[in-house]
Design a protein around this motif. Sequence first.
Motif, PDB file in Angstrom:
ATOM      1  N   ASP A   1     -17.181 -15.979  -4.121  1.00 23.54           N
ATOM      2  CA  ASP A   1     -16.634 -15.013  -4.857  1.00 23.54           C
ATOM      3  C   ASP A   1     -15.404 -15.007  -3.822  1.00 23.54           C
ATOM      4  N   CYS A   2     -14.051 -14.876  -4.847  1.00 24.94           N
ATOM      5  CA  CYS A   2     -12.255 -14.496  -4.719  1.00 24.94           C
ATOM      6  C   CYS A   2     -12.291 -13.618  -4.923  1.00 24.94           C
TER       7      CYS A   2
ATOM      8  N   VAL B   1      -6.462 -22.987 -22.032  1.00 27.56           N
ATOM      9  CA  VAL B   1      -4.957 -21.488 -20.881  1.00 27.56           C
ATOM     10  C   VAL B   1      -4.577 -22.311 -20.381  1.00 27.56           C
ATOM     11  N   GLU B   2      -5.503 -23.057 -19.567  1.00 28.65           N
ATOM     12  CA  GLU B   2      -4.521 -23.997 -18.282  1.00 28.65           C
ATOM     13  C   GLU B   2      -3.143 -24.672 -18.749  1.00 28.65           C
TER      14      GLU B   2
ATOM     15  N   ARG C   1     -15.828 -27.933  -4.727  1.00 29.84           N
ATOM     16  CA  ARG C   1     -16.959 -29.208  -4.452  1.00 29.84           C
ATOM     17  C   ARG C   1     -16.672 -29.926  -4.117  1.00 29.84           C
TER      18      ARG C   1
ATOM     19  N   THR D   1     -22.408 -19.435  -5.142  1.00 31.35           N
ATOM     20  CA  THR D   1     -21.526 -18.770  -5.995  1.00 31.35           C
ATOM     21  C   THR D   1     -20.476 -18.685  -4.856  1.00 31.35           C
TER      22      THR D   1
ATOM     23  N   ARG E   1     -10.816 -22.381 -11.551  1.00 37.58           N
ATOM     24  CA  ARG E   1     -11.287 -23.077 -11.891  1.00 37.58           C
ATOM     25  C   ARG E   1     -10.989 -24.584 -10.803  1.00 37.58           C
TER      26      ARG E   1
ATOM     27  N   ARG F   1       0.045 -23.765 -20.188  1.00 33.70           N
ATOM     28  CA  ARG F   1       0.837 -23.118 -19.672  1.00 33.70           C
ATOM     29  C   ARG F   1       1.161 -23.871 -19.231  1.00 33.70           C
TER      30      ARG F   1
ATOM     31  N   GLY G   1      -5.065 -16.027 -17.682  1.00 34.30           N
ATOM     32  CA  GLY G   1      -4.887 -17.356 -17.955  1.00 34.30           C
ATOM     33  C   GLY G   1      -5.216 -17.325 -16.484  1.00 34.30           C
ATOM     34  N   ARG G   2      -3.548 -17.248 -15.921  1.00 36.82           N
ATOM     35  CA  ARG G   2      -4.027 -16.880 -14.388  1.00 36.82           C
ATOM     36  C   ARG G   2      -4.903 -17.297 -13.269  1.00 36.82           C
TER      37      ARG G   2
ATOM     38  N   ARG H   1     -13.588 -26.160  -8.268  1.00 39.64           N
ATOM     39  CA  ARG H   1     -12.887 -27.746  -7.874  1.00 39.64           C
ATOM     40  C   ARG H   1     -12.919 -28.142  -6.002  1.00 39.64           C
TER      41      ARG H   1
ATOM     42  N   GLU I   1     -14.824 -17.735  -9.230  1.00 36.59           N
ATOM     43  CA  GLU I   1     -14.721 -16.647  -9.039  1.00 36.59           C
ATOM     44  C   GLU I   1     -13.895 -16.199  -8.540  1.00 36.59           C
ATOM     45  N   TYR I   2     -12.784 -15.797  -9.182  1.00 39.09           N
ATOM     46  CA  TYR I   2     -11.597 -14.973  -8.204  1.00 39.09           C
ATOM     47  C   TYR I   2     -10.964 -14.006  -8.871  1.00 39.09           C
TER      48      TYR I   2
ATOM     49  N   VAL J   1      -7.840 -17.513 -15.086  1.00 39.87           N
ATOM     50  CA  VAL J   1      -8.728 -18.548 -14.760  1.00 39.87           C
ATOM     51  C   VAL J   1      -8.549 -19.905 -14.038  1.00 39.87           C
ATOM     52  N   GLU J   2      -6.974 -20.236 -14.485  1.00 41.59           N
ATOM     53  CA  GLU J   2      -6.540 -21.786 -13.481  1.00 41.59           C
ATOM     54  C   GLU J   2      -6.643 -21.687 -12.020  1.00 41.59           C
TER      55      GLU J   2
END
Lengths: 237, 237, 237, 237, 237, 237
Positions: free
Chosen positions: A115-116, B88-89, A99, A113, A92, B92, A85-86, A96, A62-63, A88-89
Amino acid sequence: MRPSGRDLSEMRPVSIETGFTKHAEGSCLIKIGDTHVLCTATIEDRVPPFIKGSGLGWVTAEYGMLPRATNTRMRREASAGKQGGRTVEIQRLIGRALRAGVDRVALGERQITVDCDVIQADGGTRCAAITGGWVALRLAVNKLMKAGDVISDPLLDPVAAVSCGIYAGQPVLDLDYPEDSEAGVDGNFIMTGSGKLIEVQMSAEGSVFSRDQMDQLLTLAEKGVGELVAAQKAATA
Amino acid sequence: MRPSGRDLSEMRPVSIETGFTKHAEGSCLIKIGDTHVLCTATIEDRVPPFIKGSGLGWVTAEYGMLPRATNTRMRREASAGKQGGRTVEIQRLIGRALRAGVDRVALGERQITVDCDVIQADGGTRCAAITGGWVALRLAVNKLMKAGDVISDPLLDPVAAVSCGIYAGQPVLDLDYPEDSEAGVDGNFIMTGSGKLIEVQMSAEGSVFSRDQMDQLLTLAEKGVGELVAAQKAATA
Amino acid sequence: MRPSGRDLSEMRPVSIETGFTKHAEGSCLIKIGDTHVLCTATIEDRVPPFIKGSGLGWVTAEYGMLPRATNTRMRREASAGKQGGRTVEIQRLIGRALRAGVDRVALGERQITVDCDVIQADGGTRCAAITGGWVALRLAVNKLMKAGDVISDPLLDPVAAVSCGIYAGQPVLDLDYPEDSEAGVDGNFIMTGSGKLIEVQMSAEGSVFSRDQMDQLLTLAEKGVGELVAAQKAATA
Amino acid sequence: MRPSGRDLSEMRPVSIETGFTKHAEGSCLIKIGDTHVLCTATIEDRVPPFIKGSGLGWVTAEYGMLPRATNTRMRREASAGKQGGRTVEIQRLIGRALRAGVDRVALGERQITVDCDVIQADGGTRCAAITGGWVALRLAVNKLMKAGDVISDPLLDPVAAVSCGIYAGQPVLDLDYPEDSEAGVDGNFIMTGSGKLIEVQMSAEGSVFSRDQMDQLLTLAEKGVGELVAAQKAATA
Amino acid sequence: MRPSGRDLSEMRPVSIETGFTKHAEGSCLIKIGDTHVLCTATIEDRVPPFIKGSGLGWVTAEYGMLPRATNTRMRREASAGKQGGRTVEIQRLIGRALRAGVDRVALGERQITVDCDVIQADGGTRCAAITGGWVALRLAVNKLMKAGDVISDPLLDPVAAVSCGIYAGQPVLDLDYPEDSEAGVDGNFIMTGSGKLIEVQMSAEGSVFSRDQMDQLLTLAEKGVGELVAAQKAATA
Amino acid sequence: MRPSGRDLSEMRPVSIETGFTKHAEGSCLIKIGDTHVLCTATIEDRVPPFIKGSGLGWVTAEYGMLPRATNTRMRREASAGKQGGRTVEIQRLIGRALRAGVDRVALGERQITVDCDVIQADGGTRCAAITGGWVALRLAVNKLMKAGDVISDPLLDPVAAVSCGIYAGQPVLDLDYPEDSEAGVDGNFIMTGSGKLIEVQMSAEGSVFSRDQMDQLLTLAEKGVGELVAAQKAATA
């Protein structure tokens, strides 16, 4: 030519302070120039429903950005009632990326998890988050291995990220905010310690670019990631 | 070798039916194989606050999927109360892609919203949305030019997109859903009619790739986009 | 006298194209004049909590409108963060209407969700959704019966709906948008193939009406529903 | 035969206590048997954007139920984060009903909001809300007229509502909760003091009904509304 | 007797690092033992609507906790879609506390927003936020005064806060988390540098207390606030 | 000196009408002058997850205000989509206050929810809610004891609350709205029937106060709570 006076292929100073907070299983404050990101890794003995019972582990991210991490205050997302939106992008992307460097069988059925949270922003926050996030992840996994909960190391190769772009007609490495806001073309390159690509995101907001330019940026990115991986190894040695 | 029996560099059949709905200023139903996307373009005489009074135009996009466009029913986002991170991604991305092909001075201070709604999904919906979205945009702009509201054509070069990936160890063009769900490495390539790059997004979910592989995919993408641009031109001639 | 030149008791042309999408267990695109609605039926082996273990089945519906189905673009409900009051009202109506024609014991403990998405609107979208929704439901139930999952047919009598109203002082059948926006009194009549009433909603926005007028509209509705049921039977024969 | 021992065409006792709260421009507590609804009318010197500058007034309504108005506690909608579909449907109905009895030119460019909050529920809350809401509206308009802000009376004819249904095979007037939860067919009838219809909503949840039955219910409704209008007149004399 | 070995009236070590982030007009990282809070102050040339044109200034606050500031990870409020009740309560408290120490006429018609983000929590985060928040506010006001935008100092007296409670039957100063989670009675005391009270919040979760005990806690609070004010003055000298 | 002509230490008239609604296990309408609050208590055989299986009971509260309880209409929180910060703060306070007077072992593993809905507001709504809420709770517990579901009385001592403040320089008891909106300092005092303190919240919006003033207000509060407890006892005798 660059606002900061750096050479075209010169990174900003990098520092990684581990153990910045005491509760998390792994944590660091990473500084790439004036971009400061606090990364923490949390281990939990549960996994998302879609892999329950599979024996596989999961890494997610999460960011967030503190409201005054930027030059003008941004509205707090918790108060706005949703992540933009930014955000969430980016989260994600971080998930990725991390991982891709994890052997999920070796990790076992647990979730980490990462967190950043951006304390101060000056361009390249998502790359700093990935690079620092991997350090927090490494420290948390070390704790699991020390406790004997994990036997075989699930982190085979470090993961780091850097941005490159075309600024004033020249390919440059590690854009800071003044460059980032001017560059017509820029991208994020996520790579492993051994030089493999994990993710490439090149974008030309209102512009275009050629395959040649893309190649030049890839070469810069390989140099930058090399230096970041060295810093990661020094911090977690 | 491919589930569909196609050659490695063979696109699915492409069809573009313009004027699919009567209210929109531009519309089409694009079919890339079994992926069907309805694209509409809406012209409005207002622009977002951040460019008000600048004389510049704006192009933006929204993306949605009907609940049963997929093999199992997905929850309707309007009922869930928010657009998911993937939605959202993608929207955009579509907006950035289309703006890259627009001369915003020539467009003048107005906004065009391109809605892309997936009627049926079989992989590659975001690429179909960009390719069909450009057709809807082209038709709407034609209407503006015919009415004399816009003098100089703001759409200099078509914009189209295609996905490529490594499937069963081989680089393949235009992944359908069975390939997409298996491919460790895949990417979306957004390009102009004259072969310039607008955006490259390559991702290796749980895997890695080399610069060589990236080059092979770029070559495939150039072929695919060429065919899509030909279909766009035929549909809007 | 009517803007379309139709007689007072004349329906618009009706067409029903079944199998419009490939994933749904039942689907059709219904066109009532320029009103086009895509209806899909999804079968799931679960029921809402309040009937779990009862052996009874459930039929529910959701309704949506694509942003540019109308003359001016409406805000996407997924982006607004909630379904509007009108949407909620309509989808509850569709669900009640379809359930009235279902033998829930014969259906068995499973749920069928009927999604009705308006591709293009020209008045009467909720009636078209009910009429087309029943066709999608019929096709899905046929699949269950063919597979032997359902033995006795749970759909005894078709369900269809039509709007009627007082336009320019005259009772008219099947209002299109120009009529609908002028009519002081209008209503929706949902009926079975055998002429029984399921739901009547008559409303006089800023006006009133008499019992006589109500009777005249009921007579028109019976004619209209008769024609719609014939079209349903032809499409699902 | 009815659980309450009432005759088929017998209303529950009706009482209307005006001035129940001191701040509102008009208010009453209406009791229809054990259904108790607090109705308040608020006058504001602003109208919704879509009629600004038209000289026309607006009447709107909101509806709520206290969490323990019912036999088992319902979740508070404010805490759930949204109004449920039933609430939205009902408050739209109340607003339409009241507007039908208002001369919006005579009212002038102002808005009256009628809030209907159910204190205790025993069936027929929406009808009680309309009937009591009209009383609150009447009192607020009286205040406007007394102050000379409105010259010609905008409320020409009272508006009241009653429910009727088929219970145990018999048409009955004014269903209470035990009847409402059993009735296969029921409807709400909104009428004016002079016997005109404003809105008819008949619904057969899982059942059907004939035109004859509908006629019988209309006759009952005329009787019930007549009694309610008498109570309204007595309360506001 | 205290888990930390402190005396009953002994504060944890206090440190205040000013200028912790570069963009904010005022900022500090305050550490009260293991409770670390980043406070930033943002100046904006706009005020809330309810004081527009009054010539008065406004000070407000927002509060957040990073997900892993605590022993177990808490859900990110931005992702949960709303701020929890505890967060809302705390940020309203911080805002009221800081406003009590501000001469809003001298400040002039501008708003200062103080963001308090908990990096690491070990009890007493709201008190640390108020104490550190005042430092950030002081630094931001200094900047306004240096620039000549504000002439007369609007901050007459520092504002600081400390918690006290009854732990194991004894009144103690500055509860850390192990004490806080055990104490039946505890309170937050917000005071000025000159010893006046701004806000007292004493609460006995599942317990009660006497006026005598309240007096003892007030005496402890005066001692604690005195030490905090000294630290504030040293940091902003 | 007080707008109402009351003495400094004079409460407004207090009335408590029990059994105001029929469905709730306990209910009352409490009137403190023109502040009217409907309180209902609901018993449920489930407890929150964090005490499941502990054998302990739980008491919680929710608070709401009807839109026109106040002089100008407030937006309905259900329609705004969330409870405001003030609402959340108040209902958490009510819940804590009531729990302080409950022996949760004697209550047994069940939950009582106390809903407090303000019908008409004139200052002091949260104190009236606590005082009336305890009456509803008492009545509900009586029902449990009468049914033999609870043996030993879990409500040992009544809980009541009153506000006090400094108005026009003088300490006054039980502020009404005109006083409340002028008072620089005011507080809420929650106490037991035997004179113990449960919660003290004193706040000086834009002002400060001394320990002496706090003492004077505590003395007034003791008088006020004494009278409220007498009224509670009379109502539930």
